[in-house]
Design a protein around this motif. Structure first.
Motif, PDB file in Angstrom:
ATOM      1  N   LEU A   1      38.971  46.621  31.617  1.00 24.85           N
ATOM      2  CA  LEU A   1      38.665  45.510  30.724  1.00 24.85           C
ATOM      3  C   LEU A   1      38.918  44.159  31.398  1.00 24.85           C
ATOM      4  CD1 LEU A   1      37.893  44.759  27.761  1.00 24.85           C
ATOM      5  CD2 LEU A   1      40.353  44.674  27.285  1.00 24.85           C
ATOM      6  N   GLY A   2      37.927  43.270  31.293  1.00 23.77           N
ATOM      7  CA  GLY A   2      38.086  41.911  31.789  1.00 23.77           C
ATOM      8  C   GLY A   2      37.626  41.679  33.201  1.00 23.77           C
ATOM      9  N   PHE A   3      37.137  42.733  33.886  1.00 28.79           N
ATOM     10  CA  PHE A   3      36.654  42.592  35.253  1.00 28.79           C
ATOM     11  C   PHE A   3      35.230  43.140  35.341  1.00 28.79           C
ATOM     12  CE2 PHE A   3      41.196  42.411  35.627  1.00 28.79           C
ATOM     13  CZ  PHE A   3      41.431  41.497  36.639  1.00 28.79           C
ATOM     14  N   PRO A   4      34.257  42.385  34.830  1.00 25.58           N
ATOM     15  CA  PRO A   4      32.889  42.900  34.760  1.00 25.58           C
ATOM     16  C   PRO A   4      32.276  43.199  36.119  1.00 25.58           C
ATOM     17  CG  PRO A   4      32.953  40.551  34.255  1.00 25.58           C
ATOM     18  CD  PRO A   4      34.359  41.023  34.275  1.00 25.58           C
ATOM     19  N   ASP A   5      32.750  42.551  37.179  1.00 24.98           N
ATOM     20  CA  ASP A   5      32.233  42.816  38.518  1.00 24.98           C
ATOM     21  C   ASP A   5      33.113  43.788  39.296  1.00 24.98           C
ATOM     22  OD1 ASP A   5      29.945  41.056  38.412  1.00 24.98           O
ATOM     23  OD2 ASP A   5      31.387  39.414  38.431  1.00 24.98           O
ATOM     24  N   GLY A   6      34.085  44.359  38.623  1.00 24.51           N
ATOM     25  CA  GLY A   6      34.977  45.301  39.289  1.00 24.51           C
ATOM     26  C   GLY A   6      36.109  44.601  40.019  1.00 24.51           C
ATOM     27  N   VAL A   7      37.101  45.375  40.370  1.00 22.40           N
ATOM     28  CA  VAL A   7      38.259  44.858  41.097  1.00 22.40           C
ATOM     29  C   VAL A   7      38.854  46.029  41.870  1.00 22.40           C
ATOM     30  CG1 VAL A   7      39.826  45.302  39.159  1.00 22.40           C
ATOM     31  CG2 VAL A   7      40.451  43.597  40.882  1.00 22.40           C
TER      32      VAL A   7
ATOM     33  N   GLN B   1      45.277  52.719  45.299  1.00 17.41           N
ATOM     34  CA  GLN B   1      44.490  53.198  46.429  1.00 17.41           C
ATOM     35  C   GLN B   1      42.990  53.148  46.152  1.00 17.41           C
ATOM     36  OE1 GLN B   1      46.942  57.038  46.711  1.00 17.41           O
ATOM     37  NE2 GLN B   1      46.499  56.621  48.858  1.00 17.41           N
ATOM     38  N   SER B   2      42.621  52.872  44.911  1.00 14.55           N
ATOM     39  CA  SER B   2      41.203  52.875  44.557  1.00 14.55           C
ATOM     40  C   SER B   2      40.489  51.704  45.210  1.00 14.55           C
ATOM     41  CB  SER B   2      41.041  52.806  43.031  1.00 14.55           C
ATOM     42  OG  SER B   2      39.683  52.706  42.695  1.00 14.55           O
ATOM     43  N   SER B   3      39.342  51.987  45.843  1.00 16.37           N
ATOM     44  CA  SER B   3      38.591  50.923  46.501  1.00 16.37           C
ATOM     45  C   SER B   3      37.909  50.008  45.497  1.00 16.37           C
ATOM     46  CB  SER B   3      37.543  51.526  47.435  1.00 16.37           C
ATOM     47  OG  SER B   3      36.673  52.393  46.724  1.00 16.37           O
ATOM     48  N   ARG B   4      37.563  50.527  44.322  1.00 15.86           N
ATOM     49  CA  ARG B   4      36.885  49.696  43.324  1.00 15.86           C
ATOM     50  C   ARG B   4      37.052  50.313  41.943  1.00 15.86           C
ATOM     51  NH1 ARG B   4      35.793  44.508  44.234  1.00 15.86           N
ATOM     52  NH2 ARG B   4      34.124  43.693  42.919  1.00 15.86           N
TER      53      ARG B   4
ATOM     54  N   ALA C   1      35.743  30.690  35.024  1.00 13.33           N
ATOM     55  CA  ALA C   1      37.028  30.952  35.668  1.00 13.33           C
ATOM     56  C   ALA C   1      37.309  32.446  35.742  1.00 13.33           C
ATOM     57  CB  ALA C   1      38.149  30.239  34.904  1.00 13.33           C
ATOM     58  N   ILE C   2      36.994  33.164  34.667  1.00 14.65           N
ATOM     59  CA  ILE C   2      37.188  34.615  34.676  1.00 14.65           C
ATOM     60  C   ILE C   2      36.278  35.260  35.712  1.00 14.65           C
ATOM     61  CG2 ILE C   2      36.944  36.702  33.292  1.00 14.65           C
ATOM     62  CD1 ILE C   2      37.745  35.035  30.856  1.00 14.65           C
ATOM     63  N   ALA C   3      35.042  34.771  35.809  1.00 19.51           N
ATOM     64  CA  ALA C   3      34.123  35.282  36.828  1.00 19.51           C
ATOM     65  C   ALA C   3      34.678  35.036  38.223  1.00 19.51           C
ATOM     66  CB  ALA C   3      32.751  34.622  36.677  1.00 19.51           C
ATOM     67  N   ALA C   4      35.317  33.882  38.419  1.00 22.51           N
ATOM     68  CA  ALA C   4      35.886  33.563  39.723  1.00 22.51           C
ATOM     69  C   ALA C   4      36.996  34.537  40.091  1.00 22.51           C
ATOM     70  CB  ALA C   4      36.418  32.132  39.725  1.00 22.51           C
ATOM     71  N   ILE C   5      37.776  34.940  39.099  1.00 23.39           N
ATOM     72  CA  ILE C   5      38.839  35.909  39.361  1.00 23.39           C
ATOM     73  C   ILE C   5      38.241  37.200  39.899  1.00 23.39           C
ATOM     74  CG2 ILE C   5      40.567  37.371  38.240  1.00 23.39           C
ATOM     75  CD1 ILE C   5      41.183  35.020  36.399  1.00 23.39           C
TER      76      ILE C   5
END
Length: 588
Positions: free
Chosen positions: A311-317, A303-306, A135-139
């Protein structure tokens, strides 16, 4: 929405009905099946377990049946077919609840494909406790809004609040994308750019019309104004606003620009990560909370693209996604947010603190949290000021991404924000040049970002380089770069230049008794006590708290604070800590 049992059977394709893989929940007599259903948004559930599927649909039917049509599917492929038919009918999918463990296509894969068909639909993942990591990965991967653990009994506590939140967000942002705001302007008009950027950063959909093109000219004529009077904003109701201020634009699109009350427990100045962090904790702990934001929730982080090291977003956000979640979370707890409004004064009114706004209105509060952040320092290059909004931009202007296609883009700066912008624009521009004053990126940029930049072929990093001149007629056309090692000069063609240099605190509006350091950042806590002496005018029998400024009851969080760590995570943490200190102050 209220519990109800007004239902009609699905009129989807006969092939789906024959297979029995797609069901529309109905609690009305069959004679009602032929009633028109246009305008009834869809709530879609997907689960290969029939018992779970029926249970979800039953609970949704009880609460949302009067206003939404409930569809349920047995697999991701059948659900995608259903979504395609709904879209072709011109109907809306408001929210999707998908099971994680499904054969053939799991919930994450399904939601990722569904986003292409109904990007405005809100998404939730149904998962067992053992699948929480999924579920966290899905986020992270598909921007899932929520995940629900099975079982969700009782639904009044565990299911309905989540679905209420999904539908509220959809009603705000996704219900009528076809009726977008129209902006009539010119690509190189500064005012036109400011309106576009303001709406984009506030996640307000709009359609852009260039007044040099036939469709833009037609709409301009319909409004009855001349091209010199741009920008013109046409609201979804058809009302034209000629050369509006940002506060007028905000009012027209439904953003709140005035405080609802006269007195609050805490007023938070700034809606960046620190301000939003403070708002979430203050509102969730029962404080009457007001957030004041001059541009858009998220500040520079938005404004940050990535952002890949949060913490908690291993694939970035993306910064926009992260801060929009925080904004919705704060509002859900009851915080009030006013937009396009700047604080211009802070006054002591006995035990209260008065915040004055740029429209001469004001509010009182027991305490204040200053989280106004910083702005990028001005580029000391000849011609740069004249070309701001016409090829020269401060921060990352995502609205200009399409215009950068095939162009040469210059990024000025060598910190993380500059690196993130370089990676983002490299996907659009033919070439991206980073002009870095230092002799390397290692001193100011995270290692993971340096590795990404090195792996992208169309990014060139020029260290020991400064921008000397920006030139162009109606927009930026070329830039003069100086190599500071040997003073060699090179003029390069470039249509877009984005500036990420240093940080200037937004503190000019604060009173003189609120002490700042030489750079203008607000001093707090132990930094205010010198040789055992408290700051001048301090009237309490204690030292200032850790994040408290030289005026009691005024707390500071995030980048605007002297000696703060310029990171999103630390800003959020300081916002939360500031609220703890606010409670301590209010208890005195």
């Amino acid at each position: 929405m209220r519990d109800g049992v007004s239902w009609s059977r699905s009129a989807l394709g006969s092939d789906l009905r024959r297979r029995g893989s797609l069901v529309t929940e109905s609690a009305q007599p069959r004679a009602r099946e032929a009633e028109p259903r246009q305008g009834r948004p869809v709530l879609l559930t997907v689960d290969d377990d029939q018992s779970v599927s029926r249970a979800v649909a039953r609970d949704l039917r009880r609460r949302y049946g009067n206003e939404y049509r409930i569809l349920r599917a047995d697999s991701g492929s059948d659900a995608l077919a259903a979504i395609r038919e709904v879209v072709l009918r011109g109907e809306h999918v408001a929210a999707i609840l998908a099971d994680y463990r499904m054969p053939g296509m799991n919930g994450i894969d399904f939601l990722e494909r569904a986003m292409d068909l109904v990007p405005h639909a809100r998404r939730a993942l149904l998962t067992a406790y053992a699948d929480t990591d999924a579920a966290i990965a899905a986020i992270n991967v598909v921007d899932v809004d929520h995940y629900l653990l099975k079982p969700w009994e009782p639904p009044e506590e565990k299911l309905y609040p989540v679905v209420d939140d999904l539908l509220a967000a959809w009603q705000r942002e996704g219900r009528t994308p076809e009726h977008k705001i129209k902006i009539l302007g010119h690509p190189w008009s500064v005012a036109s750019y400011e309106v576009r950027d303001f709406l984009a950063r506030n996640l307000v959909p709009y359609r852009w019309y260039n007044v040099d093109e036939p469709e833009g000219q037609r709409l301009l004529a319909a409004v009855g104004v001349e091209a010199e009077q741009i920008p013109v904003v046409v609201t979804s109701g058809g009302a034209p606003l000629v050369q509006p201020s940002l506060s007028q634009v905000a009012d027209a699109v439904g953003l709140t620009t005035a405080a609802a009350e006269e007195f609050y427990d805490v007023v938070i100045v700034g809606g960046g990560p620190a301000g939003l962090g403070a708002a979430v904790y203050a509102a969730s702990e029962g404080l009457k909370t007001l957030i004041v934001e001059r541009a858009a929730a998220g500040g520079q982080a938005g404004q940050s693209s990535r952002i890949e090291n949060y913490l908690g977003f291993p694939d970035g956000v993306s910064g926009g996604q992260l801060t929009d979640r925080a904004r919705r979370q704060a509002l859900r707890f009851g915080a009030e947010l006013i937009m396009a409004r700047s604080a211009v004064g802070l006054e002591i009114k006995g035990p209260a603190r008065r915040i004055v706004f740029d429209d001469d209105s004001s509010v009182l509060s027991h305490a204040v949290v200053l989280a106004s952040g910083v702005s990028y320092r001005q580029l000391a290059a000849s011609g740069a000021d004249e070309l701001v909004g016409r090829g020269v931009y401060y921060g990352s202007a995502s609205t200009q991404a399409a215009a950068c296609a095939g162009d040469h883009v210059i990024i000025v700066g060598g910190a993380n924000s500059a690196g993130q912008a370089a990676v983002f624009f490299s996907a659009h521009a033919a070439k991206v040049t980073m002009a870095v004053r230092g002799d390397s990126l290692e001193r100011s940029m995270s290692a993971y970002l340096i590795e990404q930049i090195e792996a992208i072929d169309n990014i060139v990093v020029r260290t020991n380089t400064r921008v000397e001149k920006c030139e162009g007629l109606d927009h930026l056309q070329c830039v003069t770069l100086i190599d500071t090692r040997d003073d060699s000069v090179e003029v390069v063609d470039a249509g877009h230049l984005f500036v990420f240099i240093g940080a200037a605190p937004l503190t000019d509006w604060l009173p003189a008794e609120l002490l700042r350091d030489q750079a203008g950042f607000v001093r707090t806590g132990p930094d205010l006590v010198v040789d055992g002496e408290r700051p001048p005018g301090w009237d309490l029998d204690r030292d200032p708290y850790l994040l408290e400024a030289s005026i009691p009851g005024v707390f500071v969080a995030g980048d605007v604070r002297s000696q703060s760590v310029k990171r999103v995570a630390s800003a959020v943490g300081e916002g939360a800590l500031a609220v703890t200190l606010v409670h301590r102050y209010l208890a005195e």
